[in-house]
Design a protein around this motif. Structure first.
Motif, PDB file in Angstrom:
ATOM      1  N   GLY A  56       0.808  -1.213   0.000  1.00 53.76           N
ATOM      2  CA  GLY A  56       0.000   0.000   0.000  1.00 53.76           C
ATOM      3  C   GLY A  56       0.840   1.261   0.000  1.00 53.76           C
ATOM      4  N   GLU A  57       2.164   1.070  -0.112  1.00 52.55           N
ATOM      5  CA  GLU A  57       3.133   2.169  -0.189  1.00 52.55           C
ATOM      6  C   GLU A  57       3.115   3.058   1.050  1.00 52.55           C
ATOM      7  N   ARG A  58       2.734   2.453   2.185  1.00 57.32           N
ATOM      8  CA  ARG A  58       2.767   3.205   3.435  1.00 57.32           C
ATOM      9  C   ARG A  58       4.194   3.447   3.901  1.00 57.32           C
ATOM     10  N   TRP A  59       5.138   2.654   3.369  1.00 58.68           N
ATOM     11  CA  TRP A  59       6.521   2.746   3.819  1.00 58.68           C
ATOM     12  C   TRP A  59       7.249   3.971   3.277  1.00 58.68           C
ATOM     13  N   ARG A  60       6.613   4.703   2.363  1.00 61.14           N
ATOM     14  CA  ARG A  60       7.305   5.841   1.741  1.00 61.14           C
ATOM     15  C   ARG A  60       7.497   7.004   2.714  1.00 61.14           C
ATOM     16  N   SER A  61       6.587   7.171   3.657  1.00 60.47           N
ATOM     17  CA  SER A  61       6.735   8.250   4.638  1.00 60.47           C
ATOM     18  C   SER A  61       7.540   7.756   5.839  1.00 60.47           C
ATOM     19  N   ILE A  62       8.044   8.699   6.623  1.00 64.99           N
ATOM     20  CA  ILE A  62       8.814   8.323   7.810  1.00 64.99           C
ATOM     21  C   ILE A  62       7.926   7.549   8.786  1.00 64.99           C
ATOM     22  N   ALA A  63       6.701   8.050   8.989  1.00 59.46           N
ATOM     23  CA  ALA A  63       5.773   7.364   9.888  1.00 59.46           C
ATOM     24  C   ALA A  63       5.451   5.967   9.364  1.00 59.46           C
ATOM     25  N   GLY A  64       5.297   5.863   8.046  1.00 57.32           N
ATOM     26  CA  GLY A  64       5.004   4.562   7.452  1.00 57.32           C
ATOM     27  C   GLY A  64       6.149   3.588   7.642  1.00 57.32           C
ATOM     28  N   LYS A  65       7.388   4.085   7.448  1.00 61.89           N
ATOM     29  CA  LYS A  65       8.559   3.223   7.659  1.00 61.89           C
ATOM     30  C   LYS A  65       8.613   2.728   9.105  1.00 61.89           C
ATOM     31  N   LEU A  66       8.314   3.635  10.033  1.00 63.09           N
ATOM     32  CA  LEU A  66       8.333   3.259  11.445  1.00 63.09           C
ATOM     33  C   LEU A  66       7.275   2.203  11.744  1.00 63.09           C
ATOM     34  N   LEU A  67       6.093   2.358  11.151  1.00 66.13           N
ATOM     35  CA  LEU A  67       5.022   1.389  11.372  1.00 66.13           C
ATOM     36  C   LEU A  67       5.402   0.018  10.808  1.00 66.13           C
ATOM     37  N   VAL A  68       6.016   0.019   9.626  1.00 60.61           N
ATOM     38  CA  VAL A  68       6.466  -1.248   9.034  1.00 60.61           C
ATOM     39  C   VAL A  68       7.503  -1.911   9.937  1.00 60.61           C
ATOM     40  N   MET A  69       8.434  -1.105  10.448  1.00 60.79           N
ATOM     41  CA  MET A  69       9.466  -1.651  11.334  1.00 60.79           C
ATOM     42  C   MET A  69       8.852  -2.223  12.613  1.00 60.79           C
ATOM     43  N   LEU A  70       7.847  -1.521  13.142  1.00 65.77           N
ATOM     44  CA  LEU A  70       7.192  -2.011  14.352  1.00 65.77           C
ATOM     45  C   LEU A  70       6.559  -3.382  14.127  1.00 65.77           C
ATOM     46  N   TRP A  71       5.963  -3.571  12.956  1.00 61.77           N
ATOM     47  CA  TRP A  71       5.310  -4.849  12.684  1.00 61.77           C
ATOM     48  C   TRP A  71       6.293  -5.926  12.236  1.00 61.77           C
ATOM     49  N   CYS A  72       7.533  -5.519  11.966  1.00 57.49           N
ATOM     50  CA  CYS A  72       8.586  -6.517  11.722  1.00 57.49           C
ATOM     51  C   CYS A  72       9.121  -7.085  13.035  1.00 57.49           C
ATOM     52  N   LEU A  73       8.893  -6.348  14.125  1.00 60.58           N
ATOM     53  CA  LEU A  73       9.454  -6.757  15.414  1.00 60.58           C
ATOM     54  C   LEU A  73       8.863  -8.049  15.989  1.00 60.58           C
ATOM     55  N   PRO A  74       7.533  -8.253  15.971  1.00 67.00           N
ATOM     56  CA  PRO A  74       6.987  -9.444  16.635  1.00 67.00           C
ATOM     57  C   PRO A  74       7.623 -10.764  16.217  1.00 67.00           C
ATOM     58  N   PRO A  75       7.784 -11.052  14.904  1.00 66.58           N
ATOM     59  CA  PRO A  75       8.436 -12.320  14.551  1.00 66.58           C
ATOM     60  C   PRO A  75       9.873 -12.411  15.068  1.00 66.58           C
ATOM     61  N   LEU A  76      10.591 -11.283  15.030  1.00 69.45           N
ATOM     62  CA  LEU A  76      11.978 -11.287  15.507  1.00 69.45           C
ATOM     63  C   LEU A  76      12.031 -11.499  17.019  1.00 69.45           C
ATOM     64  N   LEU A  77      11.186 -10.780  17.737  1.00 71.00           N
ATOM     65  CA  LEU A  77      11.168 -10.907  19.196  1.00 71.00           C
ATOM     66  C   LEU A  77      10.733 -12.306  19.625  1.00 71.00           C
ATOM     67  N   MET A  78       9.784 -12.872  18.895  1.00 68.84           N
ATOM     68  CA  MET A  78       9.330 -14.221  19.219  1.00 68.84           C
ATOM     69  C   MET A  78      10.444 -15.233  18.975  1.00 68.84           C
ATOM     70  N   SER A  79      11.208 -15.013  17.923  1.00 68.43           N
ATOM     71  CA  SER A  79      12.336 -15.907  17.629  1.00 68.43           C
ATOM     72  C   SER A  79      13.391 -15.831  18.724  1.00 68.43           C
ATOM     73  N   VAL A  80      13.652 -14.612  19.197  1.00 65.96           N
ATOM     74  CA  VAL A  80      14.630 -14.435  20.272  1.00 65.96           C
ATOM     75  C   VAL A  80      14.148 -15.121  21.551  1.00 65.96           C
ATOM     76  N   ALA A  81      12.865 -14.940  21.876  1.00 69.08           N
ATOM     77  CA  ALA A  81      12.308 -15.566  23.076  1.00 69.08           C
ATOM     78  C   ALA A  81      12.361 -17.087  22.965  1.00 69.08           C
ATOM     79  N   HIS A  82      12.060 -17.596  21.782  1.00 69.22           N
ATOM     80  CA  HIS A  82      12.102 -19.048  21.575  1.00 69.22           C
ATOM     81  C   HIS A  82      13.530 -19.570  21.697  1.00 69.22           C
ATOM     82  N   LEU A  83      14.478 -18.831  21.133  1.00 68.22           N
ATOM     83  CA  LEU A  83      15.879 -19.239  21.218  1.00 68.22           C
ATOM     84  C   LEU A  83      16.351 -19.254  22.665  1.00 68.22           C
ATOM     85  N   ARG A  84      15.956 -18.232  23.421  1.00 68.46           N
ATOM     86  CA  ARG A  84      16.336 -18.171  24.835  1.00 68.46           C
ATOM     87  C   ARG A  84      15.767 -19.365  25.599  1.00 68.46           C
TER      88      ARG A  84
END
Length: 452
Positions: A56-84
């Protein structure tokens, strides 16, 4: 449509930190319902949202990039928790035979996965298991009986002592295996009867529980409740303790009479009893499943009231004693009774002379788990506690056992206390009864009527 998109974006901004929090805490007991399929849903939803935002091209704005990054976090954080979690699990499973032999007998664990608990059992990393409603939900009595027998077979094959198999069949609102086992009324329903009737009925209740539990291969019942019934008042934040519905009576003599008879009935079937929750939670309004709680009553008053049933029943039975997670402020204001040496060794062992098995209430309860768990584990062992219960969320066993393992490796555990505890577990209840009950008997008909 534009308005709806704005609402959608606002919801995504609000949901992102919540989902990230759930991801990083995926192994927390409060998030047990999210495990398995729930975790998969969170990951898939997060990835789908990232794809939608990018397309939806929301990533073009700074706020959009931040929102995309925020939603990239859950899979990464879950992987870290699982690894721990997996690293801690690997460390526990890699414990040496000597470490397993020293520490394993002191842990009783609830479970959802049979292969997982079987692995712990045959490696000697646990001394007992706790079975509850999810172990029998949607299954037959025969299936659970066969599962318990298989665990005991694995212990025999590994030349290890039989497991203590525990269940929570108090009667009334706490009967985690009923149905399919018989739903027995609460012992409190006997309080208004004549003393002879109290005893005969309580013994029969104990025999019913005992026969059915022994038929499953269960050799330890986490009952009866000896806390005195509190005044008629309810704490709105008490969601689980509900001691007013579980306690037998306000009169210590009535509690002693009924509980003693119930224990006799249990012991006739080679099933052991567990008296709970010393030092007594009847006066405490806070629910220790979630919060810390203080018992501020003077010791002299407790000795003349709340503690009478505990001492009376312990004096003429082989019962184990469960210590709750309340702080007895007059004796040890700095820690809960379940890991207080002043309470366990000072009062129960030295003053009362009780040398039977002492166990903690569930260490996954908030009063312990939300604080320094490792400190509580080490202190409990050093206080003379014999069994550490990890019931509600068996996955927490790895964290809790790792605490004991680290304590042992760092020289923090009292070797003399461990030896004394080992002797109690080997020579007295419940190990001797576990041997007697390791061959399951037939389960009685759940529709069998009570004796008159």
């Amino acid at each position: 449509m534009h308005f709806l998109r704005r609402i959608g974006l606002i919801l995504l901004w609000l949901a992102a930190p919540v989902v990230s929090f759930a991801a990083v805490n995926k192994n927390d007991p409060y998030l047990v319902p999210l495990r398995g399929a729930g975790n998969i849903v969170l990951v898939v939803a997060s990835i789908a949202i990232v794809i939608i935002l990018i397309r939806g091209e929301r990533w073009r704005s700074i706020a959009g990039k931040l929102l995309v990054m925020l939603w990239c976090l859950p899979p990464l954080l879950m992987s870290v928790a699982h690894l721990r979690f997996e690293l801690r699990r690997h460390d526990v499973l890699s414990a040496s035979a000597t470490e397993a032999r020293q520490l394993g007998p002191h842990f009783m664990v609830g479970y959802s996965s049979f292969p997982e608990v079987a692995r712990l059992a045959e490696r000697g990393l646990i001394g007992g298991v706790y079975v509850t409603r999810h172990n029998i939900r949607g299954r037959t009595v025969e299936a659970l009986r066969a599962e318990i027998a298989a665990l005991q077979d694995k212990r025999r094959a590994a030349s290890l002592p039989p497991l203590v198999i525990a269940a929570d069949q108090e009667g009334g609102i706490v009967g985690h295996l009923a149905p399919p086992l018989t739903k027995v009324p609460a012992l409190a329903t006997l309080a208004g009867l004549a003393p002879d009737d109290q005893q005969s009925k309580a013994e029969e209740f104990g025999r019913i529980h005992g026969r059915e539990l022994a038929g499953l291969g269960v050799n330890l019942n986490l009952a009866p409740v000896l806390d005195l019934k509190p005044p008629v008042r309810r704490n709105r934040l008490d969601f689980h303790t509900l001691i007013g519905q579980r306690a037998i009576a306000t009169d210590p003599a009535v509690v002693s009479t009924i509980a003693s008879a119930y224990v006799r009935g249990l012991e006739e079937t080679s099933v052991g009893a567990t008296l709970k929750h010393f030092p007594g939670i009847g006066r405490v309004r806070t629910d220790t499943h979630h919060f810390s709680a203080n018992l501020d009553t003077p010791v002299r008053e407790l000795e003349a009231t709340d503690w009478i049933p505990f001492r009376e029943v312990l004096s003429h039975s082989r019962s184990a004693l469960m210590v709750g997670h309340i702080t007895l402020t007059a004796v040890d204001p700095d820690r809960a009774a379940s890991h207080s040496k002043r309470v366990v060794d000072g009062i129960i062992r030295d003053k009362w002379g009780y040398q039977g098995v002492v166990m903690t209430d569930d260490l996954v309860m908030g009063a312990i788990y939300q604080h320094d768990v490792c400190k509580a584990v080490v202190e409990a062992i050093n206080a003379g506690v014999d069994l550490l219960l990890v019931a509600y969320d068996g996955a927490q066993f790895y964290r809790i056992f790792a605490c004991a393992l680290d304590g042992s490796r760092q020289g923090k555990l009292d070797a003399a206390m461990l030896r004394a505890s080992e002797a109690r577990l080997e020579q007295g209840f419940p190990t001797a009864q576990a041997r007697a009950a390791s061959s399951p008997m037939r389960v009685v008909d759940k529709d069998q009527p009570f004796a008159n």
